[in-house]
Design a protein around this motif. Structure first.
Motif, mmCIF file in Angstrom:
data_model
loop_
_atom_site.group_PDB
_atom_site.id
_atom_site.type_symbol
_atom_site.label_atom_id
_atom_site.label_comp_id
_atom_site.label_asym_id
_atom_site.label_seq_id
_atom_site.Cartn_x
_atom_site.Cartn_y
_atom_site.Cartn_z
ATOM 1 N N ASP A 183 0.831 -1.206 0.000
ATOM 2 C CA ASP A 183 0.000 0.000 0.000
ATOM 3 C C ASP A 183 0.868 1.259 0.000
ATOM 4 O OD1 ASP A 183 -2.272 -1.536 0.008
ATOM 5 O OD2 ASP A 183 -2.615 -1.367 2.169
ATOM 6 N N SER A 184 1.974 1.208 0.751
ATOM 7 C CA SER A 184 2.890 2.341 0.819
ATOM 8 C C SER A 184 3.501 2.644 -0.543
ATOM 9 C CB SER A 184 3.998 2.031 1.836
ATOM 10 O OG SER A 184 5.020 2.995 1.806
ATOM 11 N N MET A 185 3.893 1.599 -1.265
ATOM 12 C CA MET A 185 4.504 1.794 -2.584
ATOM 13 C C MET A 185 3.478 2.274 -3.602
ATOM 14 S SD MET A 185 7.297 -1.314 -2.859
ATOM 15 C CE MET A 185 6.260 -2.619 -2.167
ATOM 16 N N VAL A 186 2.304 1.676 -3.605
ATOM 17 C CA VAL A 186 1.251 2.077 -4.545
ATOM 18 C C VAL A 186 0.885 3.542 -4.335
ATOM 19 C CG1 VAL A 186 -1.172 1.737 -5.173
ATOM 20 C CG2 VAL A 186 0.317 -0.242 -4.840
ATOM 21 N N ALA A 187 0.708 3.935 -3.073
ATOM 22 C CA ALA A 187 0.340 5.313 -2.768
ATOM 23 C C ALA A 187 1.458 6.278 -3.151
ATOM 24 C CB ALA A 187 0.011 5.454 -1.285
ATOM 25 N N GLY A 188 2.698 5.873 -2.941
ATOM 26 C CA GLY A 188 3.825 6.743 -3.259
ATOM 27 C C GLY A 188 3.943 7.019 -4.748
ATOM 28 N N ILE A 189 3.815 5.975 -5.558
ATOM 29 C CA ILE A 189 3.897 6.159 -7.019
ATOM 30 C C ILE A 189 2.714 6.995 -7.496
ATOM 31 C CG2 ILE A 189 3.878 4.999 -9.247
ATOM 32 C CD1 ILE A 189 6.493 4.730 -7.607
ATOM 33 N N ALA A 190 1.534 6.735 -6.949
ATOM 34 C CA ALA A 190 0.354 7.508 -7.342
ATOM 35 C C ALA A 190 0.544 8.986 -7.015
ATOM 36 C CB ALA A 190 -0.885 6.958 -6.637
ATOM 37 N N ARG A 191 1.145 9.273 -5.888
ATOM 38 C CA ARG A 191 1.378 10.672 -5.501
ATOM 39 C C ARG A 191 2.307 11.368 -6.492
ATOM 40 N NH1 ARG A 191 3.991 12.947 0.216
ATOM 41 N NH2 ARG A 191 4.764 14.922 -0.656
ATOM 42 N N ILE A 192 3.392 10.720 -6.854
ATOM 43 C CA ILE A 192 4.336 11.347 -7.782
ATOM 44 C C ILE A 192 3.689 11.584 -9.145
ATOM 45 C CG2 ILE A 192 6.564 11.112 -8.952
ATOM 46 C CD1 ILE A 192 7.431 9.342 -6.567
ATOM 47 N N ILE A 193 2.940 10.604 -9.630
ATOM 48 C CA ILE A 193 2.276 10.749 -10.934
ATOM 49 C C ILE A 193 1.247 11.875 -10.878
ATOM 50 C CG2 ILE A 193 0.764 9.626 -12.596
ATOM 51 C CD1 ILE A 193 3.695 8.704 -12.705
ATOM 52 N N GLU A 194 0.530 11.963 -9.759
ATOM 53 C CA GLU A 194 -0.470 13.030 -9.628
ATOM 54 C C GLU A 194 0.205 14.402 -9.621
ATOM 55 O OE1 GLU A 194 -4.020 14.551 -6.579
ATOM 56 O OE2 GLU A 194 -2.884 12.717 -6.145
ATOM 57 N N GLU A 195 1.343 14.507 -8.937
ATOM 58 C CA GLU A 195 2.009 15.804 -8.797
ATOM 59 C C GLU A 195 2.849 16.196 -10.012
ATOM 60 O OE1 GLU A 195 2.419 15.589 -3.881
ATOM 61 O OE2 GLU A 195 4.211 15.687 -5.146
ATOM 62 N N GLN A 196 3.441 15.201 -10.674
ATOM 63 C CA GLN A 196 4.377 15.502 -11.766
ATOM 64 C C GLN A 196 3.942 14.963 -13.122
ATOM 65 O OE1 GLN A 196 6.873 17.509 -11.147
ATOM 66 N NE2 GLN A 196 6.605 17.511 -8.925
ATOM 67 N N GLY A 197 3.062 13.974 -13.109
ATOM 68 C CA GLY A 197 2.595 13.402 -14.372
ATOM 69 C C GLY A 197 3.561 12.413 -14.995
ATOM 70 N N ARG A 198 4.675 12.121 -14.329
ATOM 71 C CA ARG A 198 5.684 11.256 -14.937
ATOM 72 C C ARG A 198 6.716 10.840 -13.887
ATOM 73 N NH1 ARG A 198 8.742 15.876 -18.423
ATOM 74 N NH2 ARG A 198 10.457 14.406 -18.618
ATOM 75 N N ILE A 199 7.406 9.769 -14.175
ATOM 76 C CA ILE A 199 8.618 9.374 -13.455
ATOM 77 C C ILE A 199 9.626 8.974 -14.525
ATOM 78 C CG2 ILE A 199 9.709 7.744 -11.856
ATOM 79 C CD1 ILE A 199 7.004 7.451 -10.455
ATOM 80 N N ASP A 200 10.697 9.723 -14.626
ATOM 81 C CA ASP A 200 11.700 9.452 -15.654
ATOM 82 C C ASP A 200 12.761 8.463 -15.196
ATOM 83 O OD1 ASP A 200 10.949 11.437 -17.812
ATOM 84 O OD2 ASP A 200 11.134 12.782 -16.098
ATOM 85 N N VAL A 201 13.111 8.537 -13.926
ATOM 86 C CA VAL A 201 14.181 7.679 -13.401
ATOM 87 C C VAL A 201 13.744 7.088 -12.069
ATOM 88 C CG1 VAL A 201 16.561 7.589 -12.540
ATOM 89 C CG2 VAL A 201 15.997 9.017 -14.521
ATOM 90 N N LEU A 202 13.870 5.777 -11.947
ATOM 91 C CA LEU A 202 13.685 5.085 -10.674
ATOM 92 C C LEU A 202 15.041 4.569 -10.226
ATOM 93 C CD1 LEU A 202 12.180 3.588 -8.379
ATOM 94 C CD2 LEU A 202 11.819 1.696 -10.009
ATOM 95 N N VAL A 203 15.484 5.003 -9.046
ATOM 96 C CA VAL A 203 16.721 4.487 -8.460
ATOM 97 C C VAL A 203 16.329 3.581 -7.296
ATOM 98 C CG1 VAL A 203 18.928 5.021 -7.376
ATOM 99 C CG2 VAL A 203 17.982 6.563 -9.120
ATOM 100 N N ASN A 204 16.420 2.281 -7.523
ATOM 101 C CA ASN A 204 16.066 1.289 -6.512
ATOM 102 C C ASN A 204 17.276 1.063 -5.611
ATOM 103 O OD1 ASN A 204 13.375 0.213 -6.562
ATOM 104 N ND2 ASN A 204 13.792 -0.627 -8.589
ATOM 105 N N ASN A 205 17.360 1.871 -4.557
ATOM 106 C CA ASN A 205 18.525 1.825 -3.685
ATOM 107 C C ASN A 205 18.259 1.167 -2.341
ATOM 108 O OD1 ASN A 205 21.201 2.857 -2.540
ATOM 109 N ND2 ASN A 205 19.718 3.923 -1.251
ATOM 110 N N ALA A 206 17.012 1.105 -1.900
ATOM 111 C CA ALA A 206 16.710 0.550 -0.579
ATOM 112 C C ALA A 206 17.223 -0.887 -0.487
ATOM 113 C CB ALA A 206 15.208 0.591 -0.325
ATOM 114 N N GLY A 207 17.901 -1.194 0.608
ATOM 115 C CA GLY A 207 18.423 -2.534 0.802
ATOM 116 C C GLY A 207 19.330 -2.583 2.009
ATOM 117 N N TYR A 208 19.632 -3.792 2.465
ATOM 118 C CA TYR A 208 20.517 -3.946 3.616
ATOM 119 C C TYR A 208 21.138 -5.341 3.591
ATOM 120 C CZ TYR A 208 17.251 -6.973 6.193
ATOM 121 O OH TYR A 208 16.451 -8.008 6.596
ATOM 122 N N GLY A 209 22.168 -5.522 4.412
ATOM 123 C CA GLY A 209 22.807 -6.824 4.543
ATOM 124 C C GLY A 209 22.736 -7.300 5.974
ATOM 125 N N SER A 210 22.311 -8.529 6.156
ATOM 126 C CA SER A 210 22.234 -9.143 7.477
ATOM 127 C C SER A 210 22.992 -10.459 7.395
ATOM 128 C CB SER A 210 20.775 -9.363 7.872
ATOM 129 O OG SER A 210 20.672 -9.951 9.147
#
Length: 279
Positions: A63-90
């Motif tokens: 839900d967090s991801m869906v809402a986040g993408i929807a917000r950006i599209i609503e505000e900007q109308g586009r996403i040109d670059v996605l940087v998938n950086n979230a991650g960790y090592g355990s």
């Protein structure tokens, strides 16, 4: 990328520290409209003050991801670059790491990344333009004792991204892998502390403590690269007209990945074994 109308729009995950924070700042400097997201919004105040849009996103919460993408599209109308950086090592011996923790690493490092790809792709495909930059690791090309679960996630990101690159090419969407070596971020501390917590006593204690020493060495001056160096490579991957499929970055990164490609398994095992004291 199609930048004919307004500033290009970038989404950077894991923006609260390290590589994500440095990347958001570097993209701002290049004239991007930047959305930086993370669970810890309070740690992104400096990014907001620098001009980034910041809000909470948890890549294990659909839900967090869906809402986040929807917000950006609503505000900007586009996403040109996605940087998938979230991650960790355990880290920890395979038998010592709870399977729930192993699953969580896959949820953050692989499935969260993949879900955001699913969410941004329709918008990029409609414009026949876009760039997906997935932050992998040299750990997606080689291996260490006690890092099995983490390395498994990064091997998965490598294979996922290679297939995705071919799949999206006909739609004008380019997919790029960034493969950092040792970087001066909190990643190393989290990885080595989890190693001692899980395997610092018991059957694996001797080798786990040696591995902890090896990981600690990479935080010494001159042994690791800075997040800014990785950010510079990410900006290149996001902006160059014809990006490479993958960019090793940081001290020793290209040497390690090339060595893994060239050396037989038996020889590479010996090198890793000597480094970590596993004979």
């Amino acid at each position: 990328m199609d930048t004919r109308v307004g500033a290009p729009v970038a989404l950077v995950t894991g923006g609260s520290s390290g590589i994500g924070e440095s990347t958001a700042l570097a993209l701002l400097d290049r004239g991007f409209t930047v959305y930086a997201v993370a669970r810890r919004v309070d740690r992104m105040v400096p990014l907001a003050e620098a001009g980034a849009h910041t809000f909470a996103m948890d890549v294990t919460d659909d839900d967090s991801m869906v809402a986040g993408i929807a917000r950006i599209i609503e505000e900007q109308g586009r996403i040109d670059v996605l940087v998938n950086n979230a991650g960790y090592g355990s880290y920890g011996a395979v038998e010592d790491v709870p399977i729930e923790e192993a699953r969580r690493q896959f949820e953050v490092n692989v499935f969260g990344l993949a879900r955001l790809v699913q969410l941004v792709t329709p918008h990029m495909r409609a414009r026949r333009s876009g760039r997906i930059v997935n932050i992998s690791s040299i750990g997606g090309k080689f291996y260490e004792p006690f890092g099995a679960w983490y390395h498994a996630t990064k091997f998965a990101v490598e294979g996922f991204s290679d297939s995705l690159r071919m799949e999206l090419r006909p739609f004008g969407i380019q997919v790029v892998l960034i493969e950092p070596g040792p970087i001066l971020t909190e990643w190393n501390e989290i990885a080595r502390d989890s190693l001692l917590e899980r395997s610092g006593s018991g059957a694996y204690a001797t080798h786990a403590r040696k591995a902890h020493e090896v990981l600690t060495e990479f935080d010494r001056p001159g042994r690791a690269s800075t997040p800014e160096e990785v950010a510079d490579k990410i900006v290149k991957a996001a902006t160059t007209r014809r990006p490479a499929a993958r960019y090793p970055v940081g001290k020793g990164a290209r040497l390690i990945t090339t060595s893994r490609d060239l050396l037989p398994d038996r020889v590479f095992d010996q090198v890793v074994g000597r480094t970590f004291g596993v004979r």
